[in-house]
Structure formats: C-alpha cells, structure tokens
Scaffold this active site. Structure first.
Site, short mmCIF file in Angstrom:
data_model
loop_
_atom_site.label_atom_id
_atom_site.label_comp_id
_atom_site.label_asym_id
_atom_site.label_seq_id
_atom_site.Cartn_x
_atom_site.Cartn_y
_atom_site.Cartn_z
N GLN A 139 0.81 -1.11 0.02
CA GLN A 139 0.06 -0.10 0.03
C GLN A 139 0.62 1.13 0.01
O GLN A 139 1.75 1.51 1.00
CB GLN A 139 -0.98 0.04 1.15
CG GLN A 139 -1.70 1.32 1.65
CD GLN A 139 -2.65 1.51 0.45
OE1 GLN A 139 -2.92 0.84 -0.60
NE2 GLN A 139 -3.80 2.26 0.98
N ARG A 144 7.92 5.97 1.35
CA ARG A 144 7.59 6.43 2.46
C ARG A 144 8.47 5.64 3.47
O ARG A 144 8.34 6.09 4.57
CB ARG A 144 6.17 6.55 2.71
CG ARG A 144 5.65 5.21 2.81
CD ARG A 144 4.26 5.53 3.24
NE ARG A 144 3.13 4.09 3.13
CZ ARG A 144 2.07 3.92 3.76
NH1 ARG A 144 1.70 4.93 4.28
NH2 ARG A 144 1.53 2.96 3.81
N HIS A 218 0.73 12.41 0.68
CA HIS A 218 -0.23 12.11 1.47
C HIS A 218 -0.51 13.14 2.50
O HIS A 218 -0.17 12.71 3.81
CB HIS A 218 -0.13 10.74 1.91
CG HIS A 218 -1.25 9.89 2.64
ND1 HIS A 218 -1.93 10.51 3.45
CD2 HIS A 218 -1.78 8.64 2.28
CE1 HIS A 218 -2.75 9.62 3.97
NE2 HIS A 218 -2.90 8.42 3.14
N ASP A 266 -13.14 8.47 1.75
CA ASP A 266 -11.83 7.93 1.21
C ASP A 266 -12.13 8.14 -0.22
O ASP A 266 -13.06 7.41 -0.84
CB ASP A 266 -11.52 6.71 1.36
CG ASP A 266 -10.41 6.17 1.01
OD1 ASP A 266 -9.62 6.87 0.42
OD2 ASP A 266 -9.78 4.89 1.18
N GLU A 316 -5.02 15.26 -0.50
CA GLU A 316 -3.66 14.65 -1.04
C GLU A 316 -3.67 14.96 -2.53
O GLU A 316 -4.49 14.36 -3.36
CB GLU A 316 -3.39 13.19 -0.71
CG GLU A 316 -3.72 12.81 0.58
CD GLU A 316 -4.20 11.49 0.78
OE1 GLU A 316 -3.78 10.18 -0.21
OE2 GLU A 316 -4.71 11.00 1.71
O1 LIG Z 1 -2.69 4.04 6.84
P1 LIG Z 1 -2.00 4.32 5.38
O2 LIG Z 1 -1.16 3.31 4.69
O3 LIG Z 1 -1.19 5.40 5.57
O4 LIG Z 1 -3.27 4.68 4.37
C1 LIG Z 1 -4.24 5.50 4.76
C2 LIG Z 1 -5.28 5.99 3.66
O5 LIG Z 1 -4.36 6.61 2.78
C3 LIG Z 1 -5.25 7.17 1.47
O6 LIG Z 1 -5.68 8.29 1.71
C4 LIG Z 1 -6.00 6.07 1.18
O7 LIG Z 1 -7.09 6.58 -0.06
C5 LIG Z 1 -6.78 5.05 1.94
O8 LIG Z 1 -7.43 3.98 1.36
C6 LIG Z 1 -5.90 4.66 3.08
O9 LIG Z 1 -6.63 4.03 4.20
#
Ligand SMILES: O=P(O)(O)OC[C@H]1O[C@H](O)[C@H](O)[C@@H](O)[C@@H]1O
Length: 351
Positions: A139, A144, A218, A266, A316
C-alpha cells in the site's frame, strides 16, 4: 494548529526513545582501558556522527540545519527569515512539520506515529510512490519507508528573503527492485518562500525499459475539529468513492460547493483544477496549488482511528487514476505550494 488553537495539539504522540550508547561485547571491553569506555563507537554514535557530517556538508547558517530528529533520525530544518520553519526527515523524504511565524503547526502527526523505521512515519507529508494503491505492491509503495539522501541545500542570496531549500533523492536499490523491478531516480525539493511551503517532485526513468507508476503526497493537515473542516474546489468533479470498499470504488459526482465530512471518507477526485482549499475551522485555511498532480484524495478514517480522526484531514495531491508512463530517459514533474490564508467569513465561528 493554525491561529493558536493550542488546545488542539496532541501530547500523546508515541515516540521511540533515542538510541542509547551500548557497551561493547565483553571480549572487546577487556582490551579497552577503563577510563576510555565512554568513547565506544556504536550504531547510535555512528548515526550521530553521520548527522554531524551532513550538517557540516549541507548546513547553511540560520537557514538550513541537519540535526537529530525524533527516534534519532536525521532531519533537515529549514528556517525562513519570515519566521516559518519546516522539518524534513530523510526517512521517507517526509516533511513532518511546517510552522507559521506564530509557531502554529499546519501539518498533523498521528498519535500512533513511530520513528523507529518499523513502519512509515504516519504524519506530515508522506510520499506514495511508485503506487498509490491498493494494487500489486505494498500500500502506497516504498518511497515512504526508504532513506532518502540529501543532494543539495541552498538559501537564496537575497539578503532579506533567503529562501531555504533542500533537495532529496531516492534511487533504486536491491530493496526497491525486490518490490518493483525498475531503475529510477526521484528528486524532491522542499523550500520555504515567505509564508509558503513548496515541493517539487521529479521522477526519472534511468533504465532502458518503460515503466508506469502512480504517486501522491499524502498530506495530513491539522483541523480544529473534522466536523468544522470544509474543502472548496471540488464542485462538479467526478470522484472514485473508496469508502465502502477501496478495491471496488464507486464513481460519483461531487455537487457541493463546500465539502464537509461527517463520516469516514476516502475519495479520489478526478482532474480538479490546480487549486483546492482546506478550511481548518479556526478562521484560517490552507490553500493547495499544484501543477502536474492530476487528482486530489480526501481521506478521513473517522472512528477507525478514534484517537485522532477529529483532529486531521488528509487532502492529497495525486496522480492516481491515469498512471504516468515513463519512457527510458524521460521524466515526470509535479509541484505543490501550500499557503495559509485567513478567511473573511469562516463557515463556523466558535460558540
Ligand atoms: O494507513 P495508510 O497506509 O497510511 O493509508 C491511509 C489511507 O491513505 C489514503 O488516503 C487512501 O485513500 C486510504 O485508502 C488509506 O486507508
């Protein structure tokens, strides 16, 4: 928090203790005269020495300093003569803090943030690269949770307006290629110009095959209360609503001039203009101007993060819906400028 809403600031941030000096193994100690044992050389001492070396190489009196940040991690502190300050961590290439001349913090660090590299730092402006996600790799990608390097620092020579800047770079490594098999260079500059914070990201394909990627900044902004936050600049846009299921977004149209948040949100807004504004609920707003970024994500986890969701809103800038395709030797660039503005007519006034 903007406009001195100090009561809104967090005190519960979990931090890793700074690394402590450890004794050498006993067998080695036997060879060290007793009075010299305090001079032992350890990873923590090496990190400190490295920070001192970076400071010597890249520090610019009064404007750019490389110092130890939370968890002993190196950070670059940019100070503008207007009184604004930014802190940039090499881990994650992350702007963690941006303070106004009043000392008010604009960005937000989640209380579950850690600074021990066991996971990305949850706060400030983390990178999502080479994938926003969800997708094939981890993800938000790996940028990062990699150490970026300082490529250069500068402070403009105008005597009263010395705009401090740091440029960080991240290049492919065994680690990145084990996740995403492409040679690349990411160059990210962060600078202060009076009251504004600018970032400039370039991705360069240094290999001999084309690749594609998605990316985002982000950005976590502190708000007085999420119920009072408002976002402008999204009216009429199509968006991908990921709230019910991030893997199966539903396309919708935003009809509101002013977007408020009253539950988990989201959403990836497609092709907004080059400007959106986050009213943080105190009578101030953060204006977000950009070029190259084509989408805007608005995220708040609501009660999935009960300890902090009321105090932040992520807005973001991203390049998400249509991935960038980069041919060998070519590059992609996107800039962002954040400013704090005082609103004439805040939507909410404190009782
Ligand atoms: O917890 P993280 O991996 O930092 O992601 C946190 C969030 O980031 C973004 O804004 C995505 O759109 C979300 O789907 C996600 O849950």
């Amino acid at each position: 928090m903007l406009l001195s809403y100090k009561q809104a600031s967090y005190t519960g941030v979990r931090q890793c203790p700074s690394p402590q000096l450890q004794p050498w193994p006993l067998s080695r100690q036997a060879h060290v005269p007793k009075r010299r044992r305090t001079c032992i050389f350890t990873p923590a001492a090496a990190a400190t020495q490295n920070i001192a070396k970076l400071q010597q190489e890249y520090g610019i009196a009064e404007h750019v300093q490389v110092v130890e940040g939370q968890g002993g991690l190196p950070k670059v502190v940019l100070s503008h003569s207007s009184g604004t300050k930014a802190e940039v961590y090499l881990y994650g290439g992350l702007v963690l803090s941006w303070k106004q001349p009043s000392g008010d913090e604009v960005l937000f660090t989640r209380p579950d943030a850690v600074f021990d590299k066991s996971k990305p730092i949850s706060g400030g402006i983390p990178h999502c690269f080479p994938q926003f996600g969800p997708g094939k790799i981890q993800q938000h990608g790996f940028a990062r949770n990699c150490d970026w390097e300082i490529a250069s620092t500068s402070a403009d020579l105008q005597p009263d307006e010395r705009d401090p800047e740091v440029e960080l770079v991240l290049t492919d490594s065994d680690f990145t290629r084990s996740i995403w098999p492409h040679p690349f260079k990411a160059a990210y500059s962060v600078s202060l110009h009076g009251d504004s914070l600018r970032t400039d990201l370039r991705i360069i394909n240094t290999g001999d095959q084309a690749f594609d990627f998605t990316a985002a900044l982000h950005s976590y902004f502190e708000v007085l209360d999420i119920s009072k936050a408002r976002i402008r600049g999204l009216k009429g846009l199509q968006y991908l609503d990921k709230t019910p299921d991030p893997n199966n977004p539903v396309e919708k149209k935003e009809e509101r001039e002013v977007v408020s948040i009253d539950g988990p949100m989201d959403a990836v807004f497609l092709s907004p203009g080059d400007y959106v504004e986050l009213d943080v609920g105190t009578g101030a707003a953060v204006s977000i101007s950009s070029s190259g970024w084509e989408d805007v994500v608005v995220w708040n986890p609501w009660d999935a993060m009960p300890a902090s969701y009321e105090k932040f809103c992520c807005v973001e800038n991203g390049k998400i819906a249509k991935p960038v395709v980069l041919q060998p030797g070519s590059s992609w660039r996107a800039t962002q400028e954040l400013n704090v503005i005082i609103l004439d007519t805040p939507d909410f006034v404190e009782d």
